[in-house]
Design an enzyme around this catalytic site. Structure first.
Site, PDB file in Angstrom:
ATOM      1  CB  SER A 172      -0.952  -0.087   1.338  1.00 47.89           C
ATOM      2  OG  SER A 172      -1.591   1.030   1.163  1.00 47.89           O
ATOM      3  N   GLY A 173       0.747   2.047  -0.842  1.00 50.26           N
ATOM      4  CA  GLY A 173       1.491   3.256  -1.310  1.00 50.26           C
ATOM      5  C   GLY A 173       2.899   3.506  -1.692  1.00 50.26           C
ATOM      6  CB  THR A 180      -3.773   3.846  -7.667  1.00 50.95           C
ATOM      7  OG1 THR A 180      -4.086   2.995  -6.919  1.00 50.95           O
ATOM      8  CG2 THR A 180      -5.056   4.469  -8.408  1.00 50.95           C
ATOM      9  CG  ASN A 240      -1.422   5.778  -0.897  1.00 48.56           C
ATOM     10  OD1 ASN A 240      -1.983   6.773  -1.006  1.00 48.56           O
ATOM     11  ND2 ASN A 240      -2.149   4.829  -1.222  1.00 48.56           N
ATOM     12  CB  SER A 248      -5.119   3.259   0.820  1.00 48.76           C
ATOM     13  OG  SER A 248      -5.008   2.258   0.758  1.00 48.76           O
ATOM     14  CB  SER A 249      -7.391   1.495  -4.171  1.00 48.48           C
ATOM     15  OG  SER A 249      -6.105   1.961  -5.328  1.00 48.48           O
ATOM     16  N   GLY A 267      -2.333  -4.620  -2.189  1.00 51.05           N
ATOM     17  CA  GLY A 267      -0.916  -5.307  -1.816  1.00 51.05           C
ATOM     18  C   GLY A 267      -1.028  -5.454  -0.826  1.00 51.05           C
ATOM     19  CD  GLU A 298      -3.725  -3.801   3.915  1.00 52.78           C
ATOM     20  OE1 GLU A 298      -4.053  -2.281   2.849  1.00 52.78           O
ATOM     21  OE2 GLU A 298      -4.591  -4.098   3.773  1.00 52.78           O
TER      22      GLU A 298
END
Ligand SMILES: Nc1ncnc2c1ncn2[C@@H]1O[C@H](COP(=O)(O)OP(=O)(O)OP(=O)(O)O)[C@@H](O)[C@H]1O
Ligand SMILES: [Mg+2]
Length: 1036
Positions: free
Chosen positions: A126-127, A131, A176, A179-180, A404, A406
């Site tokens: 994440s981050g 994206t 993030n 974050s998605s 991703g 986590e």
């Protein structure tokens, strides 16, 4: 000229070198651009050092072969403008510095040239920038692909789908700010011209728990804040909302309403505009916002307690909810405080306690938001649908941007799904990279030695195996009758997979692990690290309270109406758990990805504090480990570090050998062999494949690269020396620059000339082929003949006859006459066969009769053509038209056909109405109740009829039959049908005479009579002066 390869130290000084190269090139050469060129490739430290060196120079991209490694810079770099896009367009992967555009361009070109669907898999935690990377690729296609006006709309919609999905599916997390919280796979569809013409998005498991709860420092989905901050005054009034996020229970949990990097107000404007571009009308937007506002109101529903049961203490929210969702307020109140149980077919209402009521409310909010999100994706898909029906053929590039790996302090079921998804992607990565490597060696005829790597299939199996995998066990436990709970699930897990090397529970763990594990947790040893998952609440939420579902089905809101279907309530099927659904959707995703040619982007984050310029080695090392980058590199290096197509290799290094400079005329492989021999490559250093050269060690390539630079310098130095003689220093410097430019221009011009030459070659081949087209196949005409054949077959493919009556067929070229005839016959046979298969027995009978009529009358009787389109009927007289006495007199004889006729008397030719009945044994002439005459088929000698268009006919009867009164003259309005029926019933198909001018017939005692037929303008049947019956037949 003899070119000498100088060692690095002997080269011109670094200062001069820097002057000679453009600033960009010098910067690009920091570290290695491709990790396979790392001399010490097994050292993780060397790997990280290369990343670090490049990162410090803002070089965030590096390859491992064809895999792109990207490090999030956390700042805007000037490398995404239009000029950059142009630099990467249509250029070979290795000729320019690594970039996300190069990956996009490479996939695009492979799709165009090899006609194979592609996919780009973007992974990372994440981050890490997944994206952003996927957006960069989309922008690259939007700018560089050809476009028409219609395509422009599609491009706009593709681009605008991002802000909408991000508003509803992204949120600020600790890791993030954008974050998605869902996985996304997007197909971009391209037509044969390479223009983007449509798209399709599949979404995966939205993190719905965020709707009702956020960890400290995190926010709910962006859309809530955007609406509250940006929504116009009267919109908020209509929705019953206040401009203050602190007012809403669902927005205060994380205590983080504002984020400095996010401007909710301007994002609101972007989203509103994007919704319009995508094709949302005002009503759609209104209904959508009603739902978003409803979720906020639901969160504020307050409960009190009365006699141990929950009750709602303020009805403001209920009033708004009833209006916004279009449901009955009382029913809603009841649904939020009761549950419905169905026992022995009866519905019982049972009150909920406080805790149950608020969790039912939260479950409802999550379901409403989650399903609306899926509706939104579907709506976007409708607007991206490729509508041109004329050609369904399009190629696809898929972009996968999925959550991703986590690890949090507390990891719930959702983290379990996310990490399981990453296991699957890692598995796919291992399989495809190894497989493609192996395939390449095979295709080029080069031997390959397998390399050791950790195969995480064992973990995937642990999660997903049928009956004994974690998801199966969860499924069983959730759906079994009885008191299943989170803890029984944990026990069942321990019993079933307890011995697995990648699984531990608190009970099974050793003392040290036990300290860091809760009793309600199990631990999975993922390929990327260890994660403890809490089973709390895993078993409860199979479905939202049935009562709430019923209420949502009653909603007048059109979106909810589509999201909640009554059928799911009546569905007797065993409901699927979220885990099982997720497993199935992942399996489908793997199938989609496997069917495409993959490219990989591996994203990394340089630090946890979202800071530019900070490179945290520990964090990077961890990501290098779990992304499997070292293994990836080892696999790539196990064979040959470097491979390049012959033409590319020769083009780049040909100036290093006098035999290949300026151009090599012979076979490419011979050219490369000559070149490497001249460069002094040892046999163990390289291999020549079918179309590529493989170089085992990076240093061999480095040597060649350095030689190339030296060569460039020596060329430049020569020029300099010449100029120095007559120029001042400043002039000299200008000239020097232009020399380098000229050198580049030369390269470009040569490249253009090569392309032109190839085009001219093709045209020449075509013309030559045309001239020799009548000769036997030979090298001169084979290209042309193949083209002609191909285009005929393609034309045929598009213009095949549509039905058996369609006799059209494209004219074949001479060479294909015979094949074309075979194909035509095959095609016709096929159509006839499928036509025959489809016809009903009744129609078959009709056709058989029509065939007989055609044989009898076609081109012989004038009124035959009019009869063709009229269907024959089974009889012209029904039961009630025939006198019952006649029916009685016929007894058991079966009637086959009956028709009203006119009979002409033997004397005087008076016309009398009669009925002609055909039975199985004879023809009967009937006057009302009387059987006037019966002619057995055995006694029927023949039938005469004129060739004109009248309806008269004569039935000739055997004269020796005393019972008979002689031949009969009859007239029928359906003469073709009547005669065909008589001919079939009496089996006298060969006894029908068609006469030109007159018919002679016999009446009692052998007396002969004549009927004369003449054409005329009006039908007239009368006795003529000569005693004949004269018939004037109307011209048809
Ligand atoms: N190439 C880039 N240039 C500049 N900034 C970037 C780049 N890539 C990422 N960032 C910054 O990093 C942030 C996080 O990136 P992004 O949202 O793409 O992460 P992600 O991998 O999709 O994470 P998640 O899994 O949480 O969705 C972005 O909002 C942006 O600020
Ligand atoms: Mg993301």
């Amino acid at each position: 000229l003899k070119y000498q390869i100088l060692p690095y130290s002997n080269r011109l000084t670094d200062g001069l070198r820097a002057m000679m190269e453009s600033a960009l090139t010098a910067r690009d050469r920091v570290g290695v651009q491709d990790f396979v060129l790392l001399e010490n490739y097994t050292s993780e430290a060397a790997f990280i050092e290369n990343l670090r060196k490049r990162f410090k120079e803002n070089l965030i991209y590096t390859y491992i072969g064809s895999v792109l490694v990207s490090v999030n810079p956390y700042k805007d770099l000037e490398i995404y403008n239009k000029n950059h896009m142009e630099r990467y367009r249509g250029v070979n992967f290795y000729e320019v510095s690594p970039h996300i555009y190069a990956v996009g361009d490479n996939s695009y070109r492979s799709m165009r040239t090899e006609r194979k669907d592609q996919c780009i898999l973007i992974s990372g935690e994440s981050g890490a920038g997944k994206t952003e990377a996927s957006k960069k690729i989309l922008q690259y296609y939007a700018v560089t692909c050809p476009a028409s006006e219609q395509v422009q709309t599609v491009k706009d919609r593709l681009l605008q789908s991002n802000p909408v999905l991000e508003a509803f599916g992204n949120a600020k997390t600790l890791r993030n700010d954008n974050s998605s919280r869902f996985g996304k796979y997007m197909d971009i569809q391209f037509d044969f011209k390479g223009a983007p013409v449509g798209g399709h998005i599949i979404n995966y498991l939205l993190e719905k728990s965020r709707v009702v709860h956020q960890n400290h420092g995190e926010r709910n989905f962006h859309i809530f804040y955007q609406l509250i901050e940006g929504g116009e005054e009267d919109l908020l009034r209509r929705l019953g909302l206040e401009r203050n996020p602190q007012q809403y229970q669902y927005l205060v949990k994380g205590n983080c309403p504002k984020v400095s990097s996010i401007n909710d107000r301007s994002d609101w404007k972007t989203v509103r505009k994007a919704l319009t571009v995508i094709g949302f009308n005002e009503d759609d937007v209104e209904e959508l916002l009603n739902i978003i506002a409803s979720v906020l109101h639901l969160g504020n529903v307050q409960y009190g307690e009365e006699d141990g049961s929950a009750c709602i203490t303020s009805d403001t929210q209920i009033k708004y909810l009833a209006r916004l969702l279009g449901v009955n307020g009382t029913v809603l109140t009841e649904a939020l405080t009761h549950k419905k149980i169905i026992a022995k077919g009866e519905e019982l209402m049972s009150p909920l306690n406080l805790e149950q009521a608020s969790s039912a409310r939260d479950a409802l909010s999550k379901a409403v938001y989650g399903r609306t999100f899926t509706w939104l994706v579907n709506k976007i898909n409708t607007s991206l649908t490729y509508t041109d029906d004329s050609s369904k053929h399009y190629s696809v590039i898929g972009l996968l941007d999925i959550y991703g790996f986590e690890v949090f302090q507390h990891n719930s079921f959702e983290q379990f799904c996310i990490n399981y998804c990453n296991e699957k992607l890692q598995q796919l990565f291992i399989e495809l990279t190894l497989k493609s490597e192996q395939e390449e060696y095979e295709a080029e005829g080069i031997t390959w030695e397998p390399v050791q790597y950790f195969n995480n299939k064992i973990i995937c199996d642990l999660v997903e195996e049928k009956f004994k995998g974690i998801i199966s066990i969860l499924d069983e436990e959730c759906l079994r009758p009885g008191d299943a709970s989170d803890l029984t699930f944990l026990e069942k897990l321990a019993d079933t997979v307890g011995g697995h090397p990648h699984f531990v529970t608190h009970k099974l763990a050793d003392a040290k692990t036990r300290k860091v594990m809760g009793r309600e947790e199990f631990r999975l040893l993922h390929y990327a690290g260890e994660v403890n998952y809490n089973v709390n609440g895993v078993c409860v939420c199979v479905c939202v309270c049935v009562f709430n579902l019923i209420v949502m089905c009653m909603s007048e809101n059109k979106i909810l109406n589509q999201c909640f279907d009554r059928e799911e309530l009546s569905d007797k099927k065993r409901p699927e758990t979220a885990a099982a659904q997720f497993k199935a959707s992942l399996a489908k995703l793997m199938e989609i990805l496997m069917s495409k040619e993959p490219s990989y982007v591996r994203c990394m984050k340089p630090n946890d504090s979202k800071q530019a310029g900070r490179f945290d080695e520990v964090l990077i090392r961890h990501q290098v480990k779990y992304l499997g980058l070292m293994e990836n590199l080892r696999v790539r290096r196990a064979g040959f570090a470097y491979r390049r197509r012959y033409e590319v290799f020769l083009q780049r290094y040909k100036s290093l050998c006098p035999d290949t400079w300026p151009n090599w005329q012979g076979k490419l492989s011979d050219g490369v062999a000559t070149l490497v021999k001249h460069l002094g490559y040892k046999p163990e250093e390289y291999k020549l494949g079918r179309s590529k050269i493989f170089i085992r060690f990076p240093k061999t390539l480095f040597g060649t690269e350095e030689a190339l630079e030296t060569r460039k310098h020596s060329l430049a130095t020569k020029l300099q020396a010449g100029w120095r003689g007559y120029s001042q220093k400043s002039k000299y410097q200008k000239l020097r620059t232009s020399a380098v430019q000229a050198w580049w221009r030369g390269i470009l011009a040569r490249r253009r000339a090569r392309r032109r030459r190839q085009a001219a070659d093709t045209i020449r081949r075509f013309i030559k082929g045309f001239i020799h087209r009548h000769e036997d196949r030979c090298p001169e005409n084979e290209y042309f003949l193949d083209y002609v054949r191909y285009s005929f077959l393609m034309k045929l493919h598009r213009n095949l006859p549509k039905n058996v009556l369609d006799k059209s067929w494209p004219t074949p070229p001479a060479a294909l006459t015979e094949a074309s005839e075979h194909l035509r016959q095959l095609c016709m046979q096929n159509m006839v066969w499928s036509y025959c298969k489809k016809i009903s027995p009744e129609w078959k009978h009709q056709m058989e009769q029509k065939m007989i009529a055609s044989e009898l009358f076609k081109d012989k009787k004038d009124n035959y053509p009019q009869s063709v389109p009229k269907l024959f009927v089974s009889t012209r007289l029904n039961g009630e038209d025939i006198n019952p006495k006649v029916v009685q007199a016929l007894g058991s004889e079966k009637m086959k056909y009956a028709v009203p006729v006119t009979k002409y008397d033997r004397k005087g030719y008076k016309a009398r109405p009669r009925q002609l009945l055909l039975t199985s044994s004879g023809a009967v002439i009937v006057e009302e109740a009387k059987l006037k005459q019966r002619i057995d088929y055995g006694a029927l000698k023949g039938i005469s009829v004129s060739s004109l268009s009248d309806g008269l006919f004569v039935l000739h009867v055997l004269s020796e039959d005393n019972k008979q009164k002689g031949d009969v003259v009859l007239q029928s309005d359906h003469v073709i049908e009547t005669l065909t029926k008589i001919a079939i019933c009496s089996d006298k198909i060969n006894n029908i005479n068609i006469n030109q001018g007159s018919i002679t017939y016999t009446v009692g005692q052998g007396k002969e009579c004549v009927i004369d037929f003449t054409p005329g303008s009006e039908l007239l049947v009368a006795k003529a002066k000569n005693g004949h019956l004269s018939v004037v037949s109307v011209n048809s």
